[in-house]
Write an enzyme that holds these catalytic residues in place. Structure first.
Site, PDB file in Angstrom:
ATOM      1  N   ASN A   9       0.774  -1.326   0.161  1.00 29.43           N
ATOM      2  CA  ASN A   9       0.138  -0.075  -0.013  1.00 29.43           C
ATOM      3  C   ASN A   9       0.923   1.198   0.027  1.00 29.43           C
ATOM      4  O   ASN A   9       1.385   1.698   0.984  1.00 29.43           O
ATOM      5  CB  ASN A   9      -0.838   0.215   1.288  1.00 29.43           C
ATOM      6  N   TRP A  10       0.993   1.923  -1.063  1.00 34.42           N
ATOM      7  CA  TRP A  10       2.017   2.993  -1.406  1.00 34.42           C
ATOM      8  C   TRP A  10       1.405   4.289  -0.894  1.00 34.42           C
ATOM      9  O   TRP A  10       1.991   5.328  -0.656  1.00 34.42           O
ATOM     10  CB  TRP A  10       2.373   3.200  -2.818  1.00 34.42           C
ATOM     11  N   HIS A 102      -9.790   1.066   4.643  1.00 31.22           N
ATOM     12  CA  HIS A 102      -8.459   1.442   5.202  1.00 31.22           C
ATOM     13  C   HIS A 102      -8.550   2.594   6.538  1.00 31.22           C
ATOM     14  O   HIS A 102      -9.469   3.298   6.339  1.00 31.22           O
ATOM     15  CB  HIS A 102      -7.193   1.985   4.303  1.00 31.22           C
ATOM     16  N   GLU A 171      -5.910  -4.806  10.598  1.00 32.85           N
ATOM     17  CA  GLU A 171      -5.003  -3.789  10.833  1.00 32.85           C
ATOM     18  C   GLU A 171      -5.112  -3.009  12.013  1.00 32.85           C
ATOM     19  O   GLU A 171      -6.262  -2.097  12.035  1.00 32.85           O
ATOM     20  CB  GLU A 171      -4.938  -2.790   9.689  1.00 32.85           C
ATOM     21  N   GLY A 249       4.241   1.676   4.809  1.00 37.84           N
ATOM     22  CA  GLY A 249       5.675   2.445   4.746  1.00 37.84           C
ATOM     23  C   GLY A 249       6.847   1.724   4.274  1.00 37.84           C
ATOM     24  O   GLY A 249       7.631   2.196   3.405  1.00 37.84           O
TER      25      GLY A 249
HETATM   26  P1  PGA Z   1       2.333   0.743   7.820  1.00 39.80           P
HETATM   27  O1  PGA Z   1       0.850   0.768   7.071  1.00 39.80           O
HETATM   28  O2  PGA Z   1       2.967  -0.755   7.316  1.00 39.80           O
HETATM   29  O3  PGA Z   1       3.230   1.725   7.391  1.00 39.80           O
HETATM   30  O4  PGA Z   1       2.046   0.352   9.169  1.00 39.80           O
HETATM   31  C1  PGA Z   1       0.108  -0.260   6.826  1.00 39.80           C
HETATM   32  C2  PGA Z   1      -1.118   0.326   6.254  1.00 39.80           C
HETATM   33  O5  PGA Z   1      -1.500   1.677   6.513  1.00 39.80           O
HETATM   34  O6  PGA Z   1      -1.766  -0.401   5.304  1.00 39.80           O
END
Ligand code: PGA
Length: 268
Positions: A9-10, A102, A171, A249
């Site tokens: 996920n950019w 998200h 998440e 990230g």
């Molecule tokens: P992160 O983000 O790996 O930077 O914690 C994950 C996401 O927001 O899908």
């Protein structure tokens, strides 16, 4: 080891197309020669780079192992919606996966469960695969109840078959790397939450839980997301209940992302 999924996920990065191309070239150089059937990779660039990233995937050998994903979708296919991008448009660009729900959209942009539910239906209606994010905002004494309510509302009105077409990303919001004080969940507690999500799907939608991993029944594959990096990816994927990871990230840091890929390759 079963097939593993990595969704990159950019978010709103990188700043320009040249950098996006560099990331893909770098990964292609490493992965291009390998024929890793057990690794499934999805790149979710910002809308403005979708078309170009799609072309790069098609012409490079990355196309054998990587698919194109979008980070959002309009609830509506046809009516006028300024600023939105419809499922029809995404489908025409060759998008196969779409992230919905998200936490940055839920909490920073005020997307309700109802809106997420409409977006989820828009993805399915356009024959793409939803990557549905769920997760509690804080790990307090009510988090299990919160998760149950969020899951029930997010998937409301879907058939068991439709749920079987989704990927579900657990998440926890507090674990997303951009949050102050973010820290990754532990694999054990992520599994506990995934089991809560499964329970509600099994109870409300009568999904089968044949045996682990999830996708051997008609339960969807489960991903973990939240500060995934090369230091912890192995421990999450060592869990039978976790079929893949959603990486934010670390997915736009090409060296770090390559490390993650090479660790996952050694596991499969
Ligand atoms: P992160 O983000 O790996 O930077 O914690 C994950 C996401 O927001 O899908």
């Amino acid at each position: 080891m079963e097939k593993k999924f990595i969704v990159a996920n950019w978010k709103n990065h990188p700043d320009n197309l040249a950098e996006a191309e560099q990331i893909l070239d770098f990964i292609n150089e490493y992965l291009g020669q390998r024929n890793e059937k057990e690794l499934s990779l999805v790149f979710c660039p910002p809308f403005v780079f979708l078309e170009e990233v799609g072309k790069i995937l098609q012409i490079s050998s990355l196309g054998n192992k990587a698919e194109l994903g979008a980070q959002d979708i309009s609830t509506d296919d046809f009516s006028a919606m300024t600023g939105e991008v419809s499922g029809l448009m995404l489908k025409k660009l060759g998008v196969k996966y779409v992230i919905v729900g998200h936490s940055e959209r839920r909490w920073k942009l005020g997307e309700s469960n109802e809106t997420v539910n409409k977006k989820l239906k828009a993805v399915l209606r356009n024959d793409m695969m939803p990557v549905v994010c769920v997760g509690e905002r804080t790990r307090d004494e009510n988090y299990k109840e919160f998760l149950k309510e969020q899951v029930a509302a997010t998937f409301a009105g879907l058939s068991a078959d439709d749920i079987g077409k989704c990927f579900i990303a657990y998440e926890p919001v507090w674990a997303i790397s951009t949050n102050p004080d973010a820290r990754p969940d532990t694999p054990e507690s992520a599994v506990e939450s995934i089991k809560i999500i499964k329970e509600i799907l099994i109870r409300n939608w009568k999904l089968e839980i044949a045996c682990l991993p999830a996708r051997q029944g008609n339960l969807p594959p489960f991903l973990y997301g939240g500060s995934v990096n090369s230091a912890n990816v192995r421990s999450f994927l060592a869990e039978n209940e976790i079929d893949g990871v959603l990486v934010g990230g670390a997915s736009i840091n090409k060296e770090e992302f390559l490390k993650i890929l090479s660790i996952v390759q050694k596991l499969i």
